[in-house]
Motif scaffolding. Structure first.
Motif, PDB file in Angstrom:
ATOM      1  N   ALA A  40       0.827  -1.211   0.000  1.00  0.00           N
ATOM      2  CA  ALA A  40       0.000   0.000   0.000  1.00  0.00           C
ATOM      3  C   ALA A  40       0.864   1.265   0.000  1.00  0.00           C
ATOM      4  N   THR A  41       1.980   1.270   0.729  1.00  0.00           N
ATOM      5  CA  THR A  41       2.836   2.457   0.733  1.00  0.00           C
ATOM      6  C   THR A  41       3.486   2.669  -0.625  1.00  0.00           C
ATOM      7  N   ARG A  42       3.863   1.573  -1.279  1.00  0.00           N
ATOM      8  CA  ARG A  42       4.456   1.681  -2.610  1.00  0.00           C
ATOM      9  C   ARG A  42       3.453   2.253  -3.615  1.00  0.00           C
ATOM     10  N   ILE A  43       2.215   1.760  -3.548  1.00  0.00           N
ATOM     11  CA  ILE A  43       1.169   2.238  -4.448  1.00  0.00           C
ATOM     12  C   ILE A  43       0.830   3.696  -4.153  1.00  0.00           C
ATOM     13  N   ALA A  44       0.726   4.054  -2.864  1.00  0.00           N
ATOM     14  CA  ALA A  44       0.385   5.429  -2.486  1.00  0.00           C
ATOM     15  C   ALA A  44       1.451   6.413  -2.952  1.00  0.00           C
ATOM     16  N   THR A  45       2.711   6.021  -2.911  1.00  0.00           N
ATOM     17  CA  THR A  45       3.793   6.890  -3.382  1.00  0.00           C
ATOM     18  C   THR A  45       3.665   7.161  -4.877  1.00  0.00           C
ATOM     19  N   ILE A  46       3.331   6.123  -5.641  1.00  0.00           N
ATOM     20  CA  ILE A  46       3.172   6.287  -7.089  1.00  0.00           C
ATOM     21  C   ILE A  46       1.949   7.143  -7.398  1.00  0.00           C
ATOM     22  N   LEU A  47       0.829   6.897  -6.708  1.00  0.00           N
ATOM     23  CA  LEU A  47      -0.391   7.674  -6.937  1.00  0.00           C
ATOM     24  C   LEU A  47      -0.190   9.138  -6.560  1.00  0.00           C
ATOM     25  N   ASN A  48       0.567   9.370  -5.500  1.00  0.00           N
ATOM     26  CA  ASN A  48       0.821  10.726  -5.013  1.00  0.00           C
ATOM     27  C   ASN A  48       1.764  11.481  -5.939  1.00  0.00           C
ATOM     28  N   GLY A  49       2.635  10.761  -6.650  1.00  0.00           N
ATOM     29  CA  GLY A  49       3.574  11.384  -7.564  1.00  0.00           C
ATOM     30  C   GLY A  49       4.898  11.720  -6.925  1.00  0.00           C
ATOM     31  N   LYS A  50       5.133  11.241  -5.708  1.00  0.00           N
ATOM     32  CA  LYS A  50       6.373  11.582  -5.010  1.00  0.00           C
ATOM     33  C   LYS A  50       7.594  10.867  -5.584  1.00  0.00           C
ATOM     34  N   HIS A  51       7.385   9.915  -6.475  1.00  0.00           N
ATOM     35  CA  HIS A  51       8.505   9.269  -7.155  1.00  0.00           C
ATOM     36  C   HIS A  51       8.977  10.107  -8.349  1.00  0.00           C
ATOM     37  N   ASN A  52       8.189  11.107  -8.702  1.00  0.00           N
ATOM     38  CA  ASN A  52       8.406  11.909  -9.898  1.00  0.00           C
ATOM     39  C   ASN A  52       9.166  13.196  -9.553  1.00  0.00           C
ATOM     40  N   PRO A  53      10.195  13.557 -10.295  1.00  0.00           N
ATOM     41  CA  PRO A  53      10.904  14.806  -9.996  1.00  0.00           C
ATOM     42  C   PRO A  53      10.062  16.063 -10.234  1.00  0.00           C
ATOM     43  N   LEU A  54       8.958  15.941 -10.953  1.00  0.00           N
ATOM     44  CA  LEU A  54       8.068  17.074 -11.187  1.00  0.00           C
ATOM     45  C   LEU A  54       7.025  17.236 -10.086  1.00  0.00           C
ATOM     46  N   TYR A  55       7.160  16.548  -8.971  1.00  0.00           N
ATOM     47  CA  TYR A  55       6.148  16.551  -7.903  1.00  0.00           C
ATOM     48  C   TYR A  55       5.932  17.951  -7.325  1.00  0.00           C
ATOM     49  N   VAL A  56       4.677  18.338  -7.242  1.00  0.00           N
ATOM     50  CA  VAL A  56       4.246  19.514  -6.489  1.00  0.00           C
ATOM     51  C   VAL A  56       2.980  19.100  -5.744  1.00  0.00           C
ATOM     52  N   PRO A  57       2.777  19.579  -4.522  1.00  0.00           N
ATOM     53  CA  PRO A  57       1.652  19.087  -3.729  1.00  0.00           C
ATOM     54  C   PRO A  57       0.272  19.551  -4.201  1.00  0.00           C
ATOM     55  N   HIS A  58       0.201  20.552  -5.055  1.00  0.00           N
ATOM     56  CA  HIS A  58      -1.103  21.076  -5.442  1.00  0.00           C
ATOM     57  C   HIS A  58      -1.596  20.586  -6.794  1.00  0.00           C
ATOM     58  N   LEU A  59      -0.839  19.708  -7.469  1.00  0.00           N
ATOM     59  CA  LEU A  59      -1.253  19.149  -8.753  1.00  0.00           C
ATOM     60  C   LEU A  59      -1.311  17.631  -8.678  1.00  0.00           C
ATOM     61  N   LEU A  60      -2.041  17.050  -9.598  1.00  0.00           N
ATOM     62  CA  LEU A  60      -2.155  15.597  -9.685  1.00  0.00           C
ATOM     63  C   LEU A  60      -0.967  15.066 -10.482  1.00  0.00           C
ATOM     64  N   THR A  61       0.168  14.890  -9.808  1.00  0.00           N
ATOM     65  CA  THR A  61       1.403  14.503 -10.486  1.00  0.00           C
ATOM     66  C   THR A  61       1.620  12.995 -10.523  1.00  0.00           C
ATOM     67  N   GLY A  62       0.729  12.231  -9.920  1.00  0.00           N
ATOM     68  CA  GLY A  62       0.910  10.786  -9.836  1.00  0.00           C
ATOM     69  C   GLY A  62       0.581  10.056 -11.118  1.00  0.00           C
ATOM     70  N   ASP A  63       0.875   8.770 -11.118  1.00  0.00           N
ATOM     71  CA  ASP A  63       0.621   7.904 -12.260  1.00  0.00           C
ATOM     72  C   ASP A  63      -0.553   6.982 -11.963  1.00  0.00           C
ATOM     73  N   TYR A  64      -0.934   6.199 -12.966  1.00  0.00           N
ATOM     74  CA  TYR A  64      -1.982   5.195 -12.803  1.00  0.00           C
ATOM     75  C   TYR A  64      -1.344   3.907 -12.284  1.00  0.00           C
ATOM     76  N   VAL A  65      -2.076   3.171 -11.451  1.00  0.00           N
ATOM     77  CA  VAL A  65      -1.570   1.911 -10.903  1.00  0.00           C
ATOM     78  C   VAL A  65      -2.626   0.828 -11.112  1.00  0.00           C
ATOM     79  N   ILE A  66      -2.199  -0.300 -11.664  1.00  0.00           N
ATOM     80  CA  ILE A  66      -3.058  -1.460 -11.832  1.00  0.00           C
ATOM     81  C   ILE A  66      -2.551  -2.533 -10.884  1.00  0.00           C
ATOM     82  N   VAL A  67      -3.402  -2.999  -9.993  1.00  0.00           N
ATOM     83  CA  VAL A  67      -3.027  -4.033  -9.030  1.00  0.00           C
ATOM     84  C   VAL A  67      -3.725  -5.324  -9.426  1.00  0.00           C
ATOM     85  N   THR A  68      -2.950  -6.381  -9.620  1.00  0.00           N
ATOM     86  CA  THR A  68      -3.520  -7.686  -9.960  1.00  0.00           C
ATOM     87  C   THR A  68      -3.297  -8.664  -8.808  1.00  0.00           C
ATOM     88  N   ASN A  69      -4.034  -9.753  -8.813  1.00  0.00           N
ATOM     89  CA  ASN A  69      -3.959 -10.800  -7.784  1.00  0.00           C
ATOM     90  C   ASN A  69      -4.188 -10.242  -6.386  1.00  0.00           C
TER      91      ASN A  69
END
Length: 142
Positions: A33-62
């Motif tokens: 869940a922490t790994r997914i939340a980081t990707i959704l939040n966009g904090k893995h991205n160097p373009l991260y800003v807290p007021h924009l939707l900078t995250g990516d899409y995540v598909i969870v299987t199984n």
């Protein structure tokens, strides 16, 4: 006169979200869940800003094959309230994994995202599937 340069500001037009596929088989619920939340939040991205939707899409299987430590399968309880008097219902993690395993991951990630309209938009970018198949093959490959 001294020439000064402005720092770079991320704009919504600069953002190009990617698609990530995460296999939940055998992974611990909280760590996943922490790994997914980081990707959704966009904090893995160097373009991260807290007021924009900078995250990516995540598909969870199984989703049904997650792992939890300790005795959480029997002791962890999920609560829901209908809004009526006496409308509090509770389910254990074992019941949730049996009936709705996708909701277990969704609720764990939801608790790690911001509690505002931006957090709700982030959560909509997560797609959780019970089996190994998902209908987003075109987005992932492209």
């Amino acid at each position: 006169m001294v020439a000064t340069s402005k720092p770079y500001e991320t704009k919504a037009s600069d953002l190009k979200p990617k698609w990530h596929v995460v296999d939940a088989e055998g992974q611990t619920l909280g760590r996943l869940a922490t790994r997914i939340a980081t990707i959704l939040n966009g904090k893995h991205n160097p373009l991260y800003v807290p007021h924009l939707l900078t995250g990516d899409y995540v598909i969870v299987t199984n989703a049904e094959k997650i792992h939890v430590t300790g005795n959480k399968v029997a002791q962890k309880i999920y609560y829901r309230h209908s809004g009526y008097h006496g409308g509090l219902t509770e389910r254990t993690l074992a019941d949730m994994l049996e009936k709705h395993p996708d909701r277990v991951i969704r609720q764990a990630v939801k608790g790690m995202l911001p509690k505002n309209s931006l957090g709700r938009k982030m959560l909509k970018r997560m797609k959780v599937y019970v089996g190994p198949n998902h209908p987003h093959a075109a987005q992932v490959s492209g």
